[in-house]
Scaffold this motif. Sequence first.
Motif, PDB file in Angstrom:
ATOM      1  N   ILE A   1       0.897  -0.698  -0.196  1.00  0.00           N
ATOM      2  CA  ILE A   1      -0.162  -0.398   0.158  1.00  0.00           C
ATOM      3  C   ILE A   1       1.240   1.265  -0.267  1.00  0.00           C
ATOM      4  CG2 ILE A   1      -1.934   0.977   1.341  1.00  0.00           C
ATOM      5  CD1 ILE A   1      -2.757  -1.712   2.496  1.00  0.00           C
ATOM      6  N   ARG A   2       0.766   2.294  -0.675  1.00  0.00           N
ATOM      7  CA  ARG A   2       1.670   3.448  -0.990  1.00  0.00           C
ATOM      8  C   ARG A   2       0.346   4.734  -1.190  1.00  0.00           C
ATOM      9  NH1 ARG A   2       5.133  -0.240  -0.217  1.00  0.00           N
ATOM     10  NH2 ARG A   2       6.437  -0.665  -1.397  1.00  0.00           N
ATOM     11  N   THR A   3       0.850   5.624  -0.718  1.00  0.00           N
ATOM     12  CA  THR A   3      -0.155   7.378  -0.675  1.00  0.00           C
ATOM     13  C   THR A   3       0.993   8.546  -1.025  1.00  0.00           C
ATOM     14  OG1 THR A   3      -0.804   6.667   1.512  1.00  0.00           O
ATOM     15  CG2 THR A   3      -0.832   8.706   0.796  1.00  0.00           C
ATOM     16  N   ALA A   4      -0.146   8.194  -2.085  1.00  0.00           N
ATOM     17  CA  ALA A   4       0.638   9.710  -3.216  1.00  0.00           C
ATOM     18  C   ALA A   4       1.373  10.528  -2.742  1.00  0.00           C
ATOM     19  CB  ALA A   4      -0.083   9.724  -4.297  1.00  0.00           C
ATOM     20  N   LEU A   5       1.999  11.390  -2.313  1.00  0.00           N
ATOM     21  CA  LEU A   5       2.623  12.779  -1.241  1.00  0.00           C
ATOM     22  C   LEU A   5       2.769  14.143  -3.050  1.00  0.00           C
ATOM     23  CD1 LEU A   5       6.129  11.440  -0.928  1.00  0.00           C
ATOM     24  CD2 LEU A   5       4.253  11.364   1.055  1.00  0.00           C
ATOM     25  N   ARG A   6       1.929  13.726  -3.772  1.00  0.00           N
ATOM     26  CA  ARG A   6       1.610  14.681  -4.904  1.00  0.00           C
ATOM     27  C   ARG A   6       0.992  14.389  -5.986  1.00  0.00           C
ATOM     28  NH1 ARG A   6       7.043  15.971  -8.869  1.00  0.00           N
ATOM     29  NH2 ARG A   6       5.561  15.447 -10.617  1.00  0.00           N
ATOM     30  N   ASP A   7       0.539  14.616  -6.341  1.00  0.00           N
ATOM     31  CA  ASP A   7      -0.408  14.556  -7.891  1.00  0.00           C
ATOM     32  C   ASP A   7       0.532  13.755  -8.541  1.00  0.00           C
ATOM     33  OD1 ASP A   7      -2.161  15.492  -6.769  1.00  0.00           O
ATOM     34  OD2 ASP A   7      -2.775  16.697  -8.883  1.00  0.00           O
ATOM     35  N   VAL A   8       0.704  12.131  -9.062  1.00  0.00           N
ATOM     36  CA  VAL A   8       1.465  11.194  -9.856  1.00  0.00           C
ATOM     37  C   VAL A   8       0.108  10.754 -11.055  1.00  0.00           C
ATOM     38  CG1 VAL A   8       2.716   9.848  -9.857  1.00  0.00           C
ATOM     39  CG2 VAL A   8       2.177  10.901  -7.976  1.00  0.00           C
ATOM     40  N   GLU A   9       1.109  10.798 -12.027  1.00  0.00           N
ATOM     41  CA  GLU A   9      -0.009  10.094 -13.368  1.00  0.00           C
ATOM     42  C   GLU A   9       1.140   8.666 -13.952  1.00  0.00           C
ATOM     43  OE1 GLU A   9      -0.189  10.867 -18.347  1.00  0.00           O
ATOM     44  OE2 GLU A   9      -0.922  12.753 -16.608  1.00  0.00           O
ATOM     45  N   ILE A  10       0.051   7.610 -14.021  1.00  0.00           N
ATOM     46  CA  ILE A  10       0.425   6.438 -14.484  1.00  0.00           C
ATOM     47  C   ILE A  10      -0.621   6.187 -15.234  1.00  0.00           C
ATOM     48  CG2 ILE A  10       0.388   4.320 -13.071  1.00  0.00           C
ATOM     49  CD1 ILE A  10       2.266   5.667 -11.720  1.00  0.00           C
ATOM     50  N   GLU A  11      -0.209   5.782 -16.266  1.00  0.00           N
ATOM     51  CA  GLU A  11      -0.388   4.891 -17.555  1.00  0.00           C
ATOM     52  C   GLU A  11      -2.026   6.245 -18.220  1.00  0.00           C
ATOM     53  OE1 GLU A  11      -0.752   1.174 -17.613  1.00  0.00           O
ATOM     54  OE2 GLU A  11       0.843   0.801 -17.272  1.00  0.00           O
ATOM     55  N   GLY A  12      -1.505   7.127 -17.593  1.00  0.00           N
ATOM     56  CA  GLY A  12      -2.650   8.341 -18.175  1.00  0.00           C
ATOM     57  C   GLY A  12      -3.976   8.846 -17.056  1.00  0.00           C
ATOM     58  N   VAL A  13      -4.168   7.827 -15.848  1.00  0.00           N
ATOM     59  CA  VAL A  13      -4.592   8.210 -14.610  1.00  0.00           C
ATOM     60  C   VAL A  13      -3.841   8.669 -13.353  1.00  0.00           C
ATOM     61  CG1 VAL A  13      -5.965   7.141 -12.741  1.00  0.00           C
ATOM     62  CG2 VAL A  13      -5.489   6.096 -15.428  1.00  0.00           C
ATOM     63  N   THR A  14      -4.565  10.022 -13.285  1.00  0.00           N
ATOM     64  CA  THR A  14      -3.537  10.855 -12.165  1.00  0.00           C
ATOM     65  C   THR A  14      -4.290  10.718 -10.630  1.00  0.00           C
ATOM     66  OG1 THR A  14      -3.584  13.037 -13.903  1.00  0.00           O
ATOM     67  CG2 THR A  14      -3.889  13.658 -11.620  1.00  0.00           C
ATOM     68  N   ILE A  15      -3.736  10.155 -10.196  1.00  0.00           N
ATOM     69  CA  ILE A  15      -3.622  10.087  -8.718  1.00  0.00           C
ATOM     70  C   ILE A  15      -3.175  10.680  -8.007  1.00  0.00           C
ATOM     71  CG2 ILE A  15      -2.846   8.540  -7.105  1.00  0.00           C
ATOM     72  CD1 ILE A  15      -2.426   6.286  -8.927  1.00  0.00           C
ATOM     73  N   GLU A  16      -3.842  11.892  -7.221  1.00  0.00           N
ATOM     74  CA  GLU A  16      -4.106  12.967  -6.308  1.00  0.00           C
ATOM     75  C   GLU A  16      -3.331  12.895  -5.121  1.00  0.00           C
ATOM     76  OE1 GLU A  16      -8.193  14.238  -6.286  1.00  0.00           O
ATOM     77  OE2 GLU A  16      -8.391  14.159  -8.682  1.00  0.00           O
ATOM     78  N   ALA A  17      -2.572  13.714  -4.546  1.00  0.00           N
ATOM     79  CA  ALA A  17      -2.010  13.777  -3.618  1.00  0.00           C
ATOM     80  C   ALA A  17      -3.129  13.579  -1.967  1.00  0.00           C
ATOM     81  CB  ALA A  17      -1.260  15.256  -3.528  1.00  0.00           C
TER      82      ALA A  17
END
Length: 397
Positions: free
Chosen positions: A287-303
């Motif tokens: 399990i991980r938590t985004a520290l900033r907005d990150v784009e993975i394969e065209g999907v934005t995982i928000e901070a």
Amino acid sequence: MSELTMPTTRRRPLDPPEKLTELRQHGALHRMTYADGHQGWLVTGYAAARAVLASPHFSNLTEKQHPPIKAARMNLSDKGKAKLPPGFFLRMDEPEHTRFRKLLTGQFTVRRMKLLEPRIAEIVDARLDAMAAAGGPVDLVQEFALPIPSLVICELLGVPYEDRSSFQQDTKLLASLETEADDALAALGRISAFMYGLIQRKRAQPADDLISGLVETGELNDEELTGVALLLLIAGHETTANMLGLGTYALLTNPGQLAAMRDDPSAVDNGVEELLRFLTIIHLGPIRTALRDVEIEGVTIEAGQTVTLHLPTANRDPSRFAGGDELDLTRPAGGHLTFGHGIHQCLGQQLARAEMRIAFPALLRRLPGLRLAVTPEEVPMRSDMSIYGVHRLPVTW
């Protein structure tokens, strides 16, 4: 993308939940509702999982995460109740993580693990002697899968093996998803106190073991040493024990693959990698938590959003492993994510590989008639634990 809660029901014990395999066919990332209502993500694709694990923009700190499933033990981190010892570096981010890990990297090199192999072989042979003398049926978990890595890690660290029943029971409580938070905290406290006392003894009487070596560096205080030793003790026996138990179950229910492991020495190394890939016993994370907005394969995982990587599904992604839903010991299985990836990749993976490379062929050759003493359906699976495997494996020969 579909919104969902974490599927955990397996129709076949060696396969991930069918729902997750179906999801992977429609994409690598999926919106998921966590047990506490958090709107986060589930990753089922290989490339996406690897990208998250490699990214410096995701945190591994427990206090930043949300529980993917409802489980009693998941409450351990509620309201700041969980206080892991300072040296429990698995749950650290940079730069603290590197400070601890660099002290240990040289202890787990391929070369050093090679030097341990004769002793591992002696331990394996001793367990097989005892099993052969007692005769079947036996529980392979208690007689073989658990004692081997327990004894190896105890000798490596300098932990008295006669104390194993205590720490094995507490480790089991910590690994159970059904253990109430207060009981898990008590178990954590007992193991920590045991390791703290051991470190005091090592200070007074150092020996030729890893803990004594860490003490003598002077780099860590007693609380930090306790956390490091605790992590190595738990990880060093719990994971490999479950791979040996579940791996044997997989081979006994796939006799063609068993024969390859038993009869072809050249197949052993790759066969171990394939078992690691196919079984992937870390089944509820990482399990991980985004520290900033990150784009993975065209999907934005928000901070601030938590991401759960379902490694058993990712390790069968056909874009990386063709026909990955089949166990095939001849498959080039390197590159799997079972030991993780990035800075938190399993420190003891070479030790685990050495134990499995020695134990599986020795077991199958010494007891060529090895078979289940119950039907495959009667073997109790560890669906209720954070590390998958078998609770018991009744066998005879």
